[in-house]
Design a protein around this motif. Structure first.
Motif, PDB file in Angstrom:
ATOM      1  N   LEU A  18       5.165  12.874  -6.085  1.00 14.15           N
ATOM      2  CA  LEU A  18       5.924  11.757  -5.518  1.00 14.15           C
ATOM      3  C   LEU A  18       6.615  10.941  -6.614  1.00 14.15           C
ATOM      4  O   LEU A  18       7.738  10.474  -6.430  1.00 14.15           O
ATOM      5  N   GLU A  19       5.947  10.778  -7.757  1.00 17.62           N
ATOM      6  CA  GLU A  19       6.593  10.064  -8.863  1.00 17.62           C
ATOM      7  C   GLU A  19       7.815  10.838  -9.360  1.00 17.62           C
ATOM      8  O   GLU A  19       8.851  10.239  -9.654  1.00 17.62           O
ATOM      9  N   ASN A  20       7.698  12.153  -9.437  1.00 13.87           N
ATOM     10  CA  ASN A  20       8.848  12.978  -9.825  1.00 13.87           C
ATOM     11  C   ASN A  20       9.962  12.867  -8.796  1.00 13.87           C
ATOM     12  O   ASN A  20      11.151  12.811  -9.153  1.00 13.87           O
ATOM     13  N   LEU A  21       9.603  12.845  -7.519  1.00 13.80           N
ATOM     14  CA  LEU A  21      10.601  12.705  -6.458  1.00 13.80           C
ATOM     15  C   LEU A  21      11.334  11.375  -6.571  1.00 13.80           C
ATOM     16  O   LEU A  21      12.566  11.316  -6.474  1.00 13.80           O
ATOM     17  N   ILE A  22      10.593  10.302  -6.818  1.00 12.33           N
ATOM     18  CA  ILE A  22      11.203   8.977  -6.938  1.00 12.33           C
ATOM     19  C   ILE A  22      12.141   8.938  -8.145  1.00 12.33           C
ATOM     20  O   ILE A  22      13.255   8.391  -8.059  1.00 12.33           O
ATOM     21  N   LEU A  23      11.729   9.526  -9.258  1.00 16.45           N
ATOM     22  CA  LEU A  23      12.605   9.569 -10.437  1.00 16.45           C
ATOM     23  C   LEU A  23      13.877  10.364 -10.143  1.00 16.45           C
ATOM     24  O   LEU A  23      14.975   9.967 -10.546  1.00 16.45           O
ATOM     25  N   SER A  24      13.742  11.459  -9.426  1.00 11.60           N
ATOM     26  CA  SER A  24      14.919  12.268  -9.072  1.00 11.60           C
ATOM     27  C   SER A  24      15.853  11.506  -8.151  1.00 11.60           C
ATOM     28  O   SER A  24      17.077  11.565  -8.308  1.00 11.60           O
ATOM     29  N   ILE A  25      15.285  10.780  -7.210  1.00 14.35           N
ATOM     30  CA  ILE A  25      16.103   9.973  -6.296  1.00 14.35           C
ATOM     31  C   ILE A  25      16.836   8.892  -7.078  1.00 14.35           C
ATOM     32  O   ILE A  25      18.029   8.645  -6.851  1.00 14.35           O
ATOM     33  N   ASP A  26      16.141   8.242  -8.018  1.00 13.49           N
ATOM     34  CA  ASP A  26      16.779   7.207  -8.840  1.00 13.49           C
ATOM     35  C   ASP A  26      17.931   7.786  -9.662  1.00 13.49           C
ATOM     36  O   ASP A  26      19.005   7.186  -9.756  1.00 13.49           O
ATOM     37  N   ARG A  27      17.706   8.972 -10.262  1.00 10.88           N
ATOM     38  CA  ARG A  27      18.776   9.607 -11.043  1.00 10.88           C
ATOM     39  C   ARG A  27      19.960   9.968 -10.150  1.00 10.88           C
ATOM     40  O   ARG A  27      21.119   9.775 -10.524  1.00 10.88           O
ATOM     41  N   SER A  28      19.671  10.470  -8.969  1.00 13.24           N
ATOM     42  CA  SER A  28      20.749  10.836  -8.041  1.00 13.24           C
ATOM     43  C   SER A  28      21.536   9.607  -7.608  1.00 13.24           C
ATOM     44  O   SER A  28      22.766   9.642  -7.547  1.00 13.24           O
ATOM     45  N   SER A  29      20.840   8.525  -7.323  1.00 11.94           N
ATOM     46  CA  SER A  29      21.521   7.285  -6.935  1.00 11.94           C
ATOM     47  C   SER A  29      22.410   6.778  -8.056  1.00 11.94           C
ATOM     48  O   SER A  29      23.537   6.335  -7.820  1.00 11.94           O
ATOM     49  N   HIS A  30      21.905   6.856  -9.279  1.00  9.77           N
ATOM     50  CA  HIS A  30      22.695   6.423 -10.439  1.00  9.77           C
ATOM     51  C   HIS A  30      23.943   7.290 -10.585  1.00  9.77           C
ATOM     52  O   HIS A  30      25.038   6.776 -10.846  1.00  9.77           O
ATOM     53  N   MET A  31      23.789   8.592 -10.395  1.00 10.25           N
ATOM     54  CA  MET A  31      24.933   9.490 -10.515  1.00 10.25           C
ATOM     55  C   MET A  31      25.968   9.206  -9.420  1.00 10.25           C
ATOM     56  O   MET A  31      27.172   9.195  -9.688  1.00 10.25           O
ATOM     57  N   VAL A  32      25.510   8.942  -8.205  1.00 14.74           N
ATOM     58  CA  VAL A  32      26.438   8.611  -7.122  1.00 14.74           C
ATOM     59  C   VAL A  32      27.190   7.319  -7.452  1.00 14.74           C
ATOM     60  O   VAL A  32      28.404   7.232  -7.250  1.00 14.74           O
ATOM     61  N   ASP A  33      26.479   6.325  -7.976  1.00 16.39           N
ATOM     62  CA  ASP A  33      27.140   5.078  -8.375  1.00 16.39           C
ATOM     63  C   ASP A  33      28.208   5.332  -9.439  1.00 16.39           C
ATOM     64  O   ASP A  33      29.298   4.759  -9.395  1.00 16.39           O
ATOM     65  N   GLN A  34      27.875   6.187 -10.414  1.00 15.16           N
ATOM     66  CA  GLN A  34      28.844   6.509 -11.461  1.00 15.16           C
ATOM     67  C   GLN A  34      30.057   7.234 -10.880  1.00 15.16           C
ATOM     68  O   GLN A  34      31.201   6.950 -11.274  1.00 15.16           O
TER      69      GLN A  34
END
Length: 80
Positions: A18-34
């Motif tokens: 779940l921690e890995n999933l949350i980190l992946s979601i955060d990275r994906s959100s950051h990439m979408v923002d960029q």
């Protein structure tokens, strides 16, 4: 994912996943923002403003100076 992480308690396998999933979601959100920012820049629909980088650099140096001093790091800067 965050709710599941709280419910996982002390189950290491679940927590790690779940921690890995949350980190992946955060990275994906950051990439979408960029990507959205990039699209706005390309379309010309973004307001640009001038900023004083010297002022920002001085503030950052003042903020991190105590930590640098503790580690014997010299943060010399010639900012005009």
């Amino acid at each position: 994912a965050q709710v599941l992480l709280k419910k996982a308690g002390n189950i290491p396998e679940c927590r790690d996943g779940l921690e890995n999933l949350i980190l992946s979601i955060d990275r994906s959100s950051h990439m979408v923002d960029q990507l959205l920012s990039f699209a706005r820049l390309q379309s010309g629909n973004i307001a640009l403003e001038k900023i004083n980088l010297s002022f920002i650099a001085k503030e950052v140096i003042q903020e991190i100076s105590p930590q640098a001093i503790k580690k014997n790091i010299d943060l010399g800067a010639d900012i005009k």
